[in-house]
Motif scaffolding. Structure first.
Motif, PDB file in Angstrom:
ATOM      1  N   UNK A  63      -6.271  72.920  46.948  1.00 51.74           N
ATOM      2  CA  UNK A  63      -5.797  72.302  45.708  1.00 51.74           C
ATOM      3  C   UNK A  63      -5.804  73.298  44.553  1.00 51.74           C
ATOM      4  N   UNK A  64      -6.800  74.181  44.516  1.00 47.69           N
ATOM      5  CA  UNK A  64      -6.827  75.202  43.462  1.00 47.69           C
ATOM      6  C   UNK A  64      -5.660  76.170  43.618  1.00 47.69           C
ATOM      7  N   UNK A  65      -5.368  76.548  44.858  1.00 47.03           N
ATOM      8  CA  UNK A  65      -4.223  77.425  45.106  1.00 47.03           C
ATOM      9  C   UNK A  65      -2.952  76.747  44.612  1.00 47.03           C
ATOM     10  N   UNK A  66      -2.812  75.470  44.898  1.00 43.24           N
ATOM     11  CA  UNK A  66      -1.630  74.731  44.467  1.00 43.24           C
ATOM     12  C   UNK A  66      -1.546  74.631  42.942  1.00 43.24           C
ATOM     13  N   UNK A  67      -2.670  74.402  42.291  1.00 40.57           N
ATOM     14  CA  UNK A  67      -2.689  74.338  40.825  1.00 40.57           C
ATOM     15  C   UNK A  67      -2.281  75.685  40.231  1.00 40.57           C
ATOM     16  N   UNK A  68      -2.821  76.771  40.771  1.00 41.72           N
ATOM     17  CA  UNK A  68      -2.446  78.095  40.276  1.00 41.72           C
ATOM     18  C   UNK A  68      -0.966  78.373  40.515  1.00 41.72           C
ATOM     19  N   UNK A  69      -0.457  77.958  41.658  1.00 40.02           N
ATOM     20  CA  UNK A  69       0.973  78.138  41.940  1.00 40.02           C
ATOM     21  C   UNK A  69       1.830  77.366  40.940  1.00 40.02           C
ATOM     22  N   UNK A  70       1.467  76.111  40.712  1.00 40.03           N
ATOM     23  CA  UNK A  70       2.244  75.293  39.781  1.00 40.03           C
ATOM     24  C   UNK A  70       2.178  75.867  38.361  1.00 40.03           C
ATOM     25  N   UNK A  71       1.005  76.328  37.961  1.00 46.84           N
ATOM     26  CA  UNK A  71       0.878  76.933  36.639  1.00 46.84           C
ATOM     27  C   UNK A  71       1.706  78.204  36.535  1.00 46.84           C
ATOM     28  N   UNK A  72       1.764  78.973  37.606  1.00 48.39           N
ATOM     29  CA  UNK A  72       2.602  80.177  37.623  1.00 48.39           C
ATOM     30  C   UNK A  72       4.049  79.811  37.347  1.00 48.39           C
ATOM     31  N   UNK A  73       4.549  78.819  38.061  1.00 49.46           N
ATOM     32  CA  UNK A  73       5.944  78.391  37.892  1.00 49.46           C
ATOM     33  C   UNK A  73       6.189  77.871  36.477  1.00 49.46           C
ATOM     34  N   UNK A  74       5.291  77.025  35.991  1.00 51.20           N
ATOM     35  CA  UNK A  74       5.491  76.419  34.671  1.00 51.20           C
ATOM     36  C   UNK A  74       5.455  77.457  33.548  1.00 51.20           C
ATOM     37  N   UNK A  75       4.502  78.387  33.613  1.00 46.91           N
ATOM     38  CA  UNK A  75       4.407  79.398  32.567  1.00 46.91           C
ATOM     39  C   UNK A  75       5.565  80.400  32.654  1.00 46.91           C
ATOM     40  N   UNK A  76       6.074  80.654  33.834  1.00 45.64           N
ATOM     41  CA  UNK A  76       7.248  81.535  33.959  1.00 45.64           C
ATOM     42  C   UNK A  76       8.446  80.894  33.257  1.00 45.64           C
ATOM     43  N   UNK A  77       8.615  79.598  33.439  1.00 51.61           N
ATOM     44  CA  UNK A  77       9.695  78.895  32.740  1.00 51.61           C
ATOM     45  C   UNK A  77       9.551  79.055  31.228  1.00 51.61           C
ATOM     46  N   UNK A  78       8.325  78.834  30.742  1.00 53.39           N
ATOM     47  CA  UNK A  78       8.081  78.946  29.302  1.00 53.39           C
ATOM     48  C   UNK A  78       8.360  80.354  28.807  1.00 53.39           C
ATOM     49  N   UNK A  79       7.960  81.341  29.586  1.00 57.71           N
ATOM     50  CA  UNK A  79       8.176  82.734  29.183  1.00 57.71           C
ATOM     51  C   UNK A  79       9.657  83.013  29.008  1.00 57.71           C
ATOM     52  N   UNK A  80      10.443  82.575  29.967  1.00 58.78           N
ATOM     53  CA  UNK A  80      11.880  82.837  29.921  1.00 58.78           C
ATOM     54  C   UNK A  80      12.541  82.109  28.762  1.00 58.78           C
ATOM     55  N   UNK A  81      12.190  80.858  28.569  1.00 54.98           N
ATOM     56  CA  UNK A  81      12.824  80.065  27.525  1.00 54.98           C
ATOM     57  C   UNK A  81      12.402  80.519  26.132  1.00 54.98           C
ATOM     58  N   UNK A  82      11.135  80.842  25.969  1.00 53.90           N
ATOM     59  CA  UNK A  82      10.624  81.177  24.636  1.00 53.90           C
ATOM     60  C   UNK A  82      10.877  82.623  24.224  1.00 53.90           C
ATOM     61  N   UNK A  83      11.234  83.443  25.178  1.00 51.21           N
ATOM     62  CA  UNK A  83      11.498  84.861  24.921  1.00 51.21           C
ATOM     63  C   UNK A  83      10.980  85.274  23.586  1.00 51.21           C
TER      64      UNK A  83
END
Length: 117
Positions: A97-117
């Motif tokens: 579950x921790x691996x999954x949480x870290x994976x999901x956070x990776x995806x979500x923060x990558x989206x934010x990084x791209x959008x917020x440039x």
């Protein structure tokens, strides 16, 4: 407000506003999510490929395509935690579950990084 915090208007604009992606953002996010999905599959279905290789591919893409901002740093932090969990735990499946949480956070923060440039 005291200390080294930025003005509340700056914080509100960056973190509480609605992030509307451009068409170019959506293309970048799609590429990131494709490699993210490959890593997910390699971790949870090992016959889908070597997770080390998939992890490195995603890491390299994030370093290249995400703007050099706070969100990218956070993205790479969570991705590094994925790797650490998988390598340091003898039986990481106990902590899947921790691996999954870290994976999901990776995806979500990558989206934010791209959008917020």
């Amino acid at each position: 407000m005291s200390g080294n915090l930025p003005p509340i208007t700056d914080l509100r604009a960056r973190h509480a506003g609605w992030d509307k992606p451009t068409q170019e953002n959506l293309k970048e996010i799609g590429t990131v999510e494709f490699l993210w999905r490959n890593l997910f599959e390699a971790i949870f279905h090992p016959d889908q490929g070597d997770w080390h290789e998939r992890w490195q591919q995603l890491h390299d893409l994030l370093a290249e395509r995400c703007p050099n901002n706070y969100e990218r740093s956070t993205t790479l932090f969570y991705l590094e935690n994925v790797k650490n969990c998988l390598e340091k735990e003898e039986d990481w499946t106990k902590h899947w579950k921790m691996v999954l949480i870290y994976l999901e956070n990776t995806r979500d923060w990558a989206r934010k990084s791209i959008i917020r440039a």
